[in-house]
Design a protein around this motif. Structure first.
Motif, PDB file in Angstrom:
ATOM      1  N   ALA A  41       0.847  -1.188   0.000  1.00  0.00           N
ATOM      2  CA  ALA A  41       0.000   0.000   0.000  1.00  0.00           C
ATOM      3  C   ALA A  41       0.881   1.236   0.000  1.00  0.00           C
ATOM      4  CB  ALA A  41      -0.905   0.005   1.226  1.00  0.00           C
ATOM      5  N   LEU A  42       0.434   2.277  -0.686  1.00  0.00           N
ATOM      6  CA  LEU A  42       1.113   3.566  -0.625  1.00  0.00           C
ATOM      7  C   LEU A  42       0.476   4.369   0.497  1.00  0.00           C
ATOM      8  CD1 LEU A  42       3.328   5.238  -2.126  1.00  0.00           C
ATOM      9  CD2 LEU A  42       1.431   6.436  -3.231  1.00  0.00           C
ATOM     10  N   VAL A  43       1.305   4.794   1.451  1.00  0.00           N
ATOM     11  CA  VAL A  43       0.810   5.515   2.625  1.00  0.00           C
ATOM     12  C   VAL A  43       1.324   6.948   2.598  1.00  0.00           C
ATOM     13  CG1 VAL A  43       0.813   5.622   5.149  1.00  0.00           C
ATOM     14  CG2 VAL A  43       0.714   3.395   3.988  1.00  0.00           C
ATOM     15  N   LYS A  44       0.413   7.883   2.752  1.00  0.00           N
ATOM     16  CA  LYS A  44       0.786   9.283   2.923  1.00  0.00           C
ATOM     17  C   LYS A  44       1.176   9.463   4.385  1.00  0.00           C
ATOM     18  CE  LYS A  44      -0.891  13.983   2.085  1.00  0.00           C
ATOM     19  NZ  LYS A  44      -2.008  14.791   1.552  1.00  0.00           N
ATOM     20  N   VAL A  45       2.444   9.719   4.628  1.00  0.00           N
ATOM     21  CA  VAL A  45       2.985   9.692   5.982  1.00  0.00           C
ATOM     22  C   VAL A  45       2.598  10.954   6.744  1.00  0.00           C
ATOM     23  CG1 VAL A  45       5.055   9.457   7.392  1.00  0.00           C
ATOM     24  CG2 VAL A  45       4.933   8.297   5.171  1.00  0.00           C
ATOM     25  N   GLN A  46       1.939  10.761   7.868  1.00  0.00           N
ATOM     26  CA  GLN A  46       1.548  11.896   8.704  1.00  0.00           C
ATOM     27  C   GLN A  46       2.611  12.205   9.749  1.00  0.00           C
ATOM     28  OE1 GLN A  46      -2.223  11.424  10.670  1.00  0.00           O
ATOM     29  NE2 GLN A  46      -2.440  13.600  11.063  1.00  0.00           N
ATOM     30  N   ALA A  47       3.170  11.163  10.360  1.00  0.00           N
ATOM     31  CA  ALA A  47       4.184  11.389  11.397  1.00  0.00           C
ATOM     32  C   ALA A  47       5.020  10.130  11.586  1.00  0.00           C
ATOM     33  CB  ALA A  47       3.532  11.787  12.720  1.00  0.00           C
ATOM     34  N   VAL A  82      -3.724   5.445   3.830  1.00  0.00           N
ATOM     35  CA  VAL A  82      -3.520   4.686   2.596  1.00  0.00           C
ATOM     36  C   VAL A  82      -4.122   5.454   1.421  1.00  0.00           C
ATOM     37  CG1 VAL A  82      -4.040   2.552   1.347  1.00  0.00           C
ATOM     38  CG2 VAL A  82      -3.501   2.468   3.791  1.00  0.00           C
ATOM     39  N   THR A  83      -3.291   5.735   0.407  1.00  0.00           N
ATOM     40  CA  THR A  83      -3.770   6.481  -0.761  1.00  0.00           C
ATOM     41  C   THR A  83      -3.820   5.644  -2.029  1.00  0.00           C
ATOM     42  OG1 THR A  83      -1.538   7.270  -1.254  1.00  0.00           O
ATOM     43  CG2 THR A  83      -2.894   8.663   0.160  1.00  0.00           C
ATOM     44  N   GLU A  84      -3.095   4.525  -2.047  1.00  0.00           N
ATOM     45  CA  GLU A  84      -3.143   3.596  -3.184  1.00  0.00           C
ATOM     46  C   GLU A  84      -2.934   2.192  -2.662  1.00  0.00           C
ATOM     47  OE1 GLU A  84      -0.820   4.072  -6.745  1.00  0.00           O
ATOM     48  OE2 GLU A  84      -0.730   6.245  -6.492  1.00  0.00           O
ATOM     49  N   VAL A  85      -3.479   1.217  -3.372  1.00  0.00           N
ATOM     50  CA  VAL A  85      -3.222  -0.185  -3.040  1.00  0.00           C
ATOM     51  C   VAL A  85      -2.710  -0.899  -4.279  1.00  0.00           C
ATOM     52  CG1 VAL A  85      -4.847  -0.329  -1.136  1.00  0.00           C
ATOM     53  CG2 VAL A  85      -5.647  -0.799  -3.450  1.00  0.00           C
ATOM     54  N   GLY A  86      -1.733  -1.778  -4.068  1.00  0.00           N
ATOM     55  CA  GLY A  86      -1.186  -2.561  -5.162  1.00  0.00           C
ATOM     56  C   GLY A  86      -2.020  -3.803  -5.440  1.00  0.00           C
ATOM     57  N   VAL A  87      -1.623  -4.519  -6.455  1.00  0.00           N
ATOM     58  CA  VAL A  87      -2.304  -5.771  -6.822  1.00  0.00           C
ATOM     59  C   VAL A  87      -2.270  -6.719  -5.631  1.00  0.00           C
ATOM     60  CG1 VAL A  87      -2.215  -7.783  -8.323  1.00  0.00           C
ATOM     61  CG2 VAL A  87      -1.693  -5.512  -9.243  1.00  0.00           C
ATOM     62  N   PRO A  90      -7.095  -5.342  -0.988  1.00  0.00           N
ATOM     63  CA  PRO A  90      -8.481  -4.898  -1.214  1.00  0.00           C
ATOM     64  C   PRO A  90      -8.586  -3.381  -1.295  1.00  0.00           C
ATOM     65  CG  PRO A  90      -8.165  -5.534   1.076  1.00  0.00           C
ATOM     66  CD  PRO A  90      -6.901  -5.912   0.354  1.00  0.00           C
ATOM     67  N   LYS A  91      -9.492  -2.913  -2.144  1.00  0.00           N
ATOM     68  CA  LYS A  91      -9.734  -1.476  -2.274  1.00  0.00           C
ATOM     69  C   LYS A  91     -10.269  -0.878  -0.979  1.00  0.00           C
ATOM     70  CE  LYS A  91      -8.808  -1.053  -6.736  1.00  0.00           C
ATOM     71  NZ  LYS A  91      -7.685  -0.212  -7.229  1.00  0.00           N
ATOM     72  N   SER A  92     -10.800  -1.720  -0.105  1.00  0.00           N
ATOM     73  CA  SER A  92     -11.355  -1.222   1.154  1.00  0.00           C
ATOM     74  C   SER A  92     -10.293  -0.593   2.054  1.00  0.00           C
ATOM     75  CB  SER A  92     -12.048  -2.361   1.911  1.00  0.00           C
ATOM     76  OG  SER A  92     -11.132  -3.427   2.156  1.00  0.00           O
ATOM     77  N   LEU A  93      -9.008  -0.845   1.766  1.00  0.00           N
ATOM     78  CA  LEU A  93      -7.928  -0.226   2.537  1.00  0.00           C
ATOM     79  C   LEU A  93      -7.743   1.256   2.218  1.00  0.00           C
ATOM     80  CD1 LEU A  93      -4.901  -2.716   2.731  1.00  0.00           C
ATOM     81  CD2 LEU A  93      -6.104  -1.653   4.636  1.00  0.00           C
ATOM     82  N   LEU A  94      -8.238   1.685   1.052  1.00  0.00           N
ATOM     83  CA  LEU A  94      -8.069   3.078   0.650  1.00  0.00           C
ATOM     84  C   LEU A  94      -8.666   4.022   1.681  1.00  0.00           C
ATOM     85  CD1 LEU A  94      -8.821   2.844  -3.176  1.00  0.00           C
ATOM     86  CD2 LEU A  94      -6.639   3.471  -2.127  1.00  0.00           C
ATOM     87  N   SER A  95      -7.922   5.071   1.998  1.00  0.00           N
ATOM     88  CA  SER A  95      -8.320   6.116   2.934  1.00  0.00           C
ATOM     89  C   SER A  95      -8.340   5.656   4.392  1.00  0.00           C
ATOM     90  CB  SER A  95      -9.697   6.704   2.575  1.00  0.00           C
ATOM     91  OG  SER A  95      -9.661   7.259   1.280  1.00  0.00           O
ATOM     92  N   LYS A  96      -7.866   4.437   4.661  1.00  0.00           N
ATOM     93  CA  LYS A  96      -7.827   3.947   6.033  1.00  0.00           C
ATOM     94  C   LYS A  96      -6.609   4.518   6.769  1.00  0.00           C
ATOM     95  CE  LYS A  96     -11.349   1.041   6.015  1.00  0.00           C
ATOM     96  NZ  LYS A  96     -12.528   1.246   6.885  1.00  0.00           N
ATOM     97  N   PRO A  97      -6.778   4.872   8.041  1.00  0.00           N
ATOM     98  CA  PRO A  97      -5.616   5.250   8.849  1.00  0.00           C
ATOM     99  C   PRO A  97      -4.845   3.997   9.252  1.00  0.00           C
ATOM    100  CG  PRO A  97      -7.600   5.319  10.188  1.00  0.00           C
ATOM    101  CD  PRO A  97      -8.043   4.992   8.791  1.00  0.00           C
ATOM    102  N   LYS A 120       4.429  -3.038   2.903  1.00  0.00           N
ATOM    103  CA  LYS A 120       3.882  -4.374   2.697  1.00  0.00           C
ATOM    104  C   LYS A 120       2.664  -4.589   3.593  1.00  0.00           C
ATOM    105  CE  LYS A 120       8.469  -6.283   1.715  1.00  0.00           C
ATOM    106  NZ  LYS A 120       9.545  -7.170   2.222  1.00  0.00           N
ATOM    107  N   HIS A 121       1.746  -5.408   3.114  1.00  0.00           N
ATOM    108  CA  HIS A 121       0.504  -5.630   3.852  1.00  0.00           C
ATOM    109  C   HIS A 121       0.775  -6.141   5.268  1.00  0.00           C
ATOM    110  CE1 HIS A 121      -3.368  -7.908   4.709  1.00  0.00           C
ATOM    111  NE2 HIS A 121      -3.712  -6.642   4.628  1.00  0.00           N
ATOM    112  N   GLN A 122       1.752  -7.043   5.416  1.00  0.00           N
ATOM    113  CA  GLN A 122       2.021  -7.617   6.743  1.00  0.00           C
ATOM    114  C   GLN A 122       2.662  -6.614   7.693  1.00  0.00           C
ATOM    115  OE1 GLN A 122       3.342  -8.633   3.850  1.00  0.00           O
ATOM    116  NE2 GLN A 122       5.438  -9.419   4.063  1.00  0.00           N
ATOM    117  N   GLU A 123       3.122  -5.474   7.173  1.00  0.00           N
ATOM    118  CA  GLU A 123       3.736  -4.445   8.018  1.00  0.00           C
ATOM    119  C   GLU A 123       2.733  -3.385   8.482  1.00  0.00           C
ATOM    120  OE1 GLU A 123       8.096  -4.644   5.748  1.00  0.00           O
ATOM    121  OE2 GLU A 123       6.658  -3.070   5.254  1.00  0.00           O
ATOM    122  N   LEU A 124       1.480  -3.525   8.056  1.00  0.00           N
ATOM    123  CA  LEU A 124       0.442  -2.541   8.368  1.00  0.00           C
ATOM    124  C   LEU A 124      -0.361  -2.931   9.605  1.00  0.00           C
ATOM    125  CD1 LEU A 124      -1.100  -1.902   4.834  1.00  0.00           C
ATOM    126  CD2 LEU A 124       0.232  -0.243   6.159  1.00  0.00           C
TER     127      LEU A 124
END
Length: 376
Positions: A41-47, A82-87, A90-97, A120-124
């Motif tokens: 997942a691409l994450v927009k880093v807040q802190a 989360v701003t993007e998800v890779g192959v 799930p799209k349900s991860l989009l916009s999730k903190p 990586k998904h397992q790191e989230l």
């Protein structure tokens, strides 16, 4: 306000702190936004906090495997959206903190001291809505370490354990966890300030290794409670003293070395005749030994604790927040008094991009000026 000022002049780039050579000052520069491999997942880093492990990484002394192709972005844990998800995700991860803890041993590692990071998904860890970023920024390294210590203690049927650097963030988390598990926790600190901190958290067995008579007091506590496991972060000569005081068959886990000094004297009879063990602990390695169900349970525990309805056992005091370009100021403040709390880097905070943050685009690659607030 023109597009260049607003930061949209090249939506393929982001600001980041970079290592160009280990043990040299970090460079604040623009780099390419990460491409997304499958199951990332691409994450927009807040802190993101500055941790001792980050400082070791920057100096090239953290882990067994270090990136050799520069620039390298440091930063091992943080929080964001989360701003993007890779192959494969799930799209349900989009916009999730989310919070995340990155594997610095991964091929082509790039960290999170940047506006965006691929995770990586397992790191989230997926968080509850409205979780305070000051809590979630420090949701991984220290809470996971404390929870792994409790897992080791429970699996070894320990009635008591010793922990050094007891006023650290790990130590503060261990106090309620041990109490909840019915495990006596012997806390080792180095000054009155640290003693006052952990007393307020409910710590009862407290020893100051800087005071006269420390070894005798430690031996008395060991004889009373018989702790078979110590988790040690201090290093220096205290390590040998603790191992010597521990019961037969005791194990000391060395998980850091705050002192940056040798571990002290060890006498052969402790190993030959008393069957004591000195071993290392690295949270990444230990997590890799757990079942997927155990890992998910730990992640859920952390997310629930840090959420709006949680008890915030795993929280950490925050003593400062800085934009990326003020890293040197942030580092100096953290090193001046690490016990005071964490210092956060906030990649989205600077005067150039402030107005952009009034709107969080679904993806940096989709950002356009048409999405700017009309008041801009």
């Amino acid at each position: 306000i023109n597009a260049e000022y607003m930061g949209f002049q090249d939506i393929q780039e982001m600001r980041a702190l970079t290592i160009m050579q280990y043990a040299k000052p970090l460079l604040h520069k623009k780099v390419a936004i990460p491409t997304l491999p499958p199951n990332c997942a691409l994450v927009k880093v807040q802190a993101s906090p500055i941790n001792p492990s980050d400082l070791g990484f920057i100096h090239g002394i953290y882990g067994n495997k270090r990136p050799t192709i520069f620039p390298v972005i440091p930063g091992l844990e943080g929080t964001g959206i989360v701003t993007e998800v890779g192959v494969g995700l799930p799209k349900s991860l989009l916009s999730k903190p989310v919070s995340f803890f990155l594997d610095s041993q991964a091929d082509n590692f790039q960290g999170c001291w940047a506006e965006y990071v691929a995770v990586k998904h397992q790191e989230l860890i997926t968080l509850h809505e409205r979780t305070d970023y000051k809590l979630s920024a420090v949701a991984c390294v220290n809470p996971l370490t404390a929870l792994c210590f409790m897992d080791i203690a429970k699996k070894n049927h320990c009635g008591s354990i010793i922990h050094t650097a007891a006023a650290s963030i790990v130590g503060r988390a261990l106090i309620p966890l041990a109490k909840k598990a019915g495990i006596e926790l012997i806390n080792i600190i180095r000054n009155k300030e640290e003693e006052d901190i952990i007393k307020k958290l409910g710590a009862s067995h407290i020893l100051n290794y800087m005071e006269p008579g420390f070894e005798e007091k430690l031996k008395a506590k060991v004889d009373e409670h018989k702790p078979l496991i110590t988790f040690n972060a201090i290093g220096n000569e205290v390590t040998g003293k603790i191992l010597k005081a521990m019961p037969i068959n005791g194990t000391l886990y060395q998980y850091s070395n705050i002192s940056l000094k040798p571990l002290g004297e060890f006498f052969s009879e402790e190993f030959l005749f008393k069957n004591k063990t000195l071993r290392g602990f690295w949270v990444s390695n230990y997590m890799a030994t757990l079942k997927e169900s155990e890992i998910e349970a730990i992640k859920q525990d952390v997310a629930d604790d840090l959420g709006p309805q949680g008890s915030h056992f795993y929280s950490a005091p925050i003593q400062g927040e800085f934009p990326l370009e003020k890293y040197e100021d942030a580092r100096k403040q953290y090193l001046k008094n690490m016990t005071k709390g964490k210092v956060l880097l906030k990649p989205q905070s600077n005067c150039i991009t402030y107005f952009c943050l009034l709107y969080t685009s679904p993806s940096p690659r989709d950002a356009t000026l048409s999405r700017m607030p009309s008041s801009a």
